[in-house]
Design a protein around this motif. Structure first.
Motif, PDB file in Angstrom:
ATOM      1  N   ALA A  96       7.480 -23.985  13.978  1.00 33.28           N
ATOM      2  CA  ALA A  96       8.421 -25.040  14.362  1.00 33.28           C
ATOM      3  C   ALA A  96       8.611 -24.979  15.871  1.00 33.28           C
ATOM      4  N   TYR A  97       8.593 -26.142  16.516  1.00 30.47           N
ATOM      5  CA  TYR A  97       8.778 -26.234  17.961  1.00 30.47           C
ATOM      6  C   TYR A  97       9.992 -27.103  18.269  1.00 30.47           C
ATOM      7  N   GLU A  98      10.751 -26.677  19.252  1.00 30.86           N
ATOM      8  CA  GLU A  98      11.890 -27.458  19.721  1.00 30.86           C
ATOM      9  C   GLU A  98      11.398 -28.464  20.765  1.00 30.86           C
ATOM     10  N   LEU A  99      11.592 -29.749  20.508  1.00 31.59           N
ATOM     11  CA  LEU A  99      11.140 -30.784  21.428  1.00 31.59           C
ATOM     12  C   LEU A  99      12.109 -30.913  22.590  1.00 31.59           C
ATOM     13  N   LYS A 100      11.562 -31.020  23.783  1.00 31.17           N
ATOM     14  CA  LYS A 100      12.374 -31.150  24.994  1.00 31.17           C
ATOM     15  C   LYS A 100      12.070 -32.484  25.654  1.00 31.17           C
ATOM     16  N   GLY A 101      13.059 -33.393  25.626  1.00 27.94           N
ATOM     17  CA  GLY A 101      12.886 -34.672  26.298  1.00 27.94           C
ATOM     18  C   GLY A 101      12.113 -35.681  25.466  1.00 27.94           C
ATOM     19  N   GLU A 102      12.138 -36.925  25.924  1.00 20.72           N
ATOM     20  CA  GLU A 102      11.490 -38.013  25.204  1.00 20.72           C
ATOM     21  C   GLU A 102       9.964 -37.938  25.278  1.00 20.72           C
ATOM     22  N   ALA A 103       9.441 -37.358  26.352  1.00 17.49           N
ATOM     23  CA  ALA A 103       7.988 -37.325  26.525  1.00 17.49           C
ATOM     24  C   ALA A 103       7.292 -36.602  25.377  1.00 17.49           C
ATOM     25  N   ALA A 104       7.883 -35.491  24.912  1.00 14.78           N
ATOM     26  CA  ALA A 104       7.263 -34.720  23.826  1.00 14.78           C
ATOM     27  C   ALA A 104       7.198 -35.533  22.543  1.00 14.78           C
ATOM     28  N   LEU A 105       8.298 -36.204  22.211  1.00 16.85           N
ATOM     29  CA  LEU A 105       8.323 -37.002  20.982  1.00 16.85           C
ATOM     30  C   LEU A 105       7.366 -38.186  21.081  1.00 16.85           C
ATOM     31  N   GLU A 106       7.322 -38.846  22.229  1.00 14.25           N
ATOM     32  CA  GLU A 106       6.417 -39.973  22.401  1.00 14.25           C
ATOM     33  C   GLU A 106       4.962 -39.519  22.303  1.00 14.25           C
ATOM     34  N   TYR A 107       4.682 -38.358  22.861  1.00 18.48           N
ATOM     35  CA  TYR A 107       3.331 -37.807  22.775  1.00 18.48           C
ATOM     36  C   TYR A 107       2.937 -37.573  21.319  1.00 18.48           C
ATOM     37  N   LEU A 108       3.834 -36.960  20.553  1.00 20.00           N
ATOM     38  CA  LEU A 108       3.547 -36.679  19.149  1.00 20.00           C
ATOM     39  C   LEU A 108       3.384 -37.953  18.329  1.00 20.00           C
ATOM     40  N   GLU A 109       4.177 -38.959  18.628  1.00 18.54           N
ATOM     41  CA  GLU A 109       4.059 -40.223  17.904  1.00 18.54           C
ATOM     42  C   GLU A 109       2.701 -40.875  18.167  1.00 18.54           C
ATOM     43  N   LYS A 110       2.202 -40.747  19.390  1.00 21.96           N
ATOM     44  CA  LYS A 110       0.880 -41.284  19.707  1.00 21.96           C
ATOM     45  C   LYS A 110      -0.210 -40.478  19.002  1.00 21.96           C
ATOM     46  N   ARG A 111      -0.112 -39.157  19.139  1.00 17.12           N
ATOM     47  CA  ARG A 111      -1.143 -38.268  18.601  1.00 17.12           C
ATOM     48  C   ARG A 111      -1.187 -38.288  17.074  1.00 17.12           C
ATOM     49  N   GLU A 112      -0.029 -38.202  16.433  1.00 21.58           N
ATOM     50  CA  GLU A 112       0.010 -38.055  14.985  1.00 21.58           C
ATOM     51  C   GLU A 112       0.110 -39.379  14.234  1.00 21.58           C
ATOM     52  N   VAL A 113       0.889 -40.319  14.747  1.00 19.16           N
ATOM     53  CA  VAL A 113       1.106 -41.579  14.031  1.00 19.16           C
ATOM     54  C   VAL A 113       0.102 -42.645  14.458  1.00 19.16           C
ATOM     55  N   ALA A 114       0.113 -43.006  15.747  1.00 18.88           N
ATOM     56  CA  ALA A 114      -0.756 -44.083  16.226  1.00 18.88           C
ATOM     57  C   ALA A 114      -2.234 -43.734  16.083  1.00 18.88           C
ATOM     58  N   LEU A 115      -2.596 -42.494  16.411  1.00 16.11           N
ATOM     59  CA  LEU A 115      -4.001 -42.098  16.369  1.00 16.11           C
ATOM     60  C   LEU A 115      -4.385 -41.383  15.075  1.00 16.11           C
ATOM     61  N   GLY A 116      -3.467 -40.614  14.521  1.00 13.57           N
ATOM     62  CA  GLY A 116      -3.794 -39.812  13.349  1.00 13.57           C
ATOM     63  C   GLY A 116      -3.529 -40.468  12.015  1.00 13.57           C
ATOM     64  N   GLY A 117      -2.687 -41.516  11.994  1.00 11.30           N
ATOM     65  CA  GLY A 117      -2.399 -42.195  10.749  1.00 11.30           C
ATOM     66  C   GLY A 117      -1.367 -41.508   9.880  1.00 11.30           C
ATOM     67  N   TYR A 118      -0.558 -40.618  10.473  1.00  8.76           N
ATOM     68  CA  TYR A 118       0.457 -39.898   9.717  1.00  8.76           C
ATOM     69  C   TYR A 118       1.782 -40.671   9.699  1.00  8.76           C
ATOM     70  N   ASN A 119       2.600 -40.378   8.690  1.00 14.42           N
ATOM     71  CA  ASN A 119       3.961 -40.877   8.611  1.00 14.42           C
ATOM     72  C   ASN A 119       4.916 -39.735   8.944  1.00 14.42           C
ATOM     73  N   THR A 120       6.193 -40.038   9.064  1.00 15.31           N
ATOM     74  CA  THR A 120       7.172 -39.002   9.391  1.00 15.31           C
ATOM     75  C   THR A 120       8.222 -38.875   8.298  1.00 15.31           C
ATOM     76  N   THR A 121       8.722 -37.667   8.143  1.00 15.82           N
ATOM     77  CA  THR A 121       9.835 -37.394   7.246  1.00 15.82           C
ATOM     78  C   THR A 121      10.559 -36.172   7.804  1.00 15.82           C
ATOM     79  N   VAL A 122      11.624 -35.773   7.167  1.00 16.72           N
ATOM     80  CA  VAL A 122      12.397 -34.610   7.601  1.00 16.72           C
ATOM     81  C   VAL A 122      12.521 -33.646   6.432  1.00 16.72           C
ATOM     82  N   VAL A 123      12.257 -32.367   6.679  1.00 15.98           N
ATOM     83  CA  VAL A 123      12.342 -31.335   5.646  1.00 15.98           C
ATOM     84  C   VAL A 123      13.098 -30.137   6.207  1.00 15.98           C
ATOM     85  N   THR A 124      13.396 -29.182   5.362  1.00 14.09           N
ATOM     86  CA  THR A 124      14.085 -27.960   5.783  1.00 14.09           C
ATOM     87  C   THR A 124      13.076 -26.877   6.115  1.00 14.09           C
TER      88      THR A 124
END
Length: 251
Positions: free
Chosen positions: A74-102
């Motif tokens: 688990a990684y702690e995201l710092k700032g908007e840039a990290a989240l935007e990067y992940l959304e591009k890498r995993e969602v826009a390019l990777g085809g993944y969806n998001t959810t929240v788990v424990t």
């Protein structure tokens, strides 16, 4: 109440695939641990990182399974840039969806907390689905994409789990790793070439987030040495992130 508010300020993401050894973004705290009721499977196709539209690769996703358990980081995201990067890498390019788990940290002194999870399902773009592991191994051997060979993705993940999370044995991953290595020997392929140069410019060791270590328990958990950053000559770094975000990521 103030302490509880502090705990909700940080957004964390759970890595179980390439994020384990190649996060590619600046992060704060990190912790090894697991999530429940999911198992790792190489059932997601990939046409942007480890494959192409004409020859899709295979990458990891999670499949719901009662009493299942998947280990990762688990990684702690710092700032908007990290989240935007992940959304591009995993969602826009990777085809993944998001959810929240424990997320349940390996250190028993730490309290479980919610994490963002990127996951592919049968409705996801590029879904490859279930297949015999020997067929998946054959597909992996023959695929490569802008981020490197598909072999690198699987073997580096398996190596990371063996070295950093030995208690998180994953039969699916371990068997696939073994089959791929057998095929490399059988076909006299160059493992070094398939693995590429690997990640470069390691991220500085993070300081665990304060809310993970209550005052009376500080120092009980050894800091996790983070895996290296993603290579900077890859597709998602050089062509998909705008210059402003590249500067935020120190690229």
């Amino acid at each position: 109440m103030a302490g509880q508010q502090q705990e909700t300020r940080s957004l964390w993401v759970f890595g179980y695939g390439s994020l384990c050894w190649m996060p590619g973004f600046q992060f704060g705290g990190s912790a090894v641990g697991y999530i429940q009721d999911y198992v790792r499977r190489f059932w997601q196709g990939n046409t942007t990182h480890r494959g192409t539209p004409s020859q899709p690769g295979r990458v990891a996703t999670l499949v719901e399974e009662e009493e299942g358990c998947t280990w990762g980081v688990a990684y702690e995201l710092k700032g908007e840039a990290a989240l935007e990067y992940l959304e591009k890498r995993e969602v826009a390019l990777g085809g993944y969806n998001t959810t929240v788990v424990t997320f349940f940290p390996r250190d028993p002194s730490l309290t479980p907390f919610p994490v963002l999870l990127f996951i592919a399902t049968p409705s996801s773009r590029d879904w490859a689905g279930q297949a015999p592991l020997h067929e998946i191994a054959t597909q992996v051997i023959g695929c490569s994409g802008p981020s490197g060979h598909n072999v690198e993705y699987v073997l580096r993940l398996a190596e990371f789990m063996r070295e950093h999370v030995p208690e998180g044995y994953d039969e699916h991953l371990a068997t696939l790793d073994s089959l791929i290595r057998q095929r490399i020997k059988q076909h006299n392929l160059c493992l070094k070439t398939l693995m590429g140069d690997g990640p470069s410019d390691p991220t500085p060791s993070p300081t665990p987030a304060p809310h993970l270590h209550p005052p009376h328990q500080q120092g009980n958990a050894a800091p996790f040495q983070p895996p290296a950053q993603e290579r900077r000559d890859t597709f998602q770094y050089s062509t998909k992130l705008p210059p402003k975000k590249l500067r935020c990521l120190n690229v």
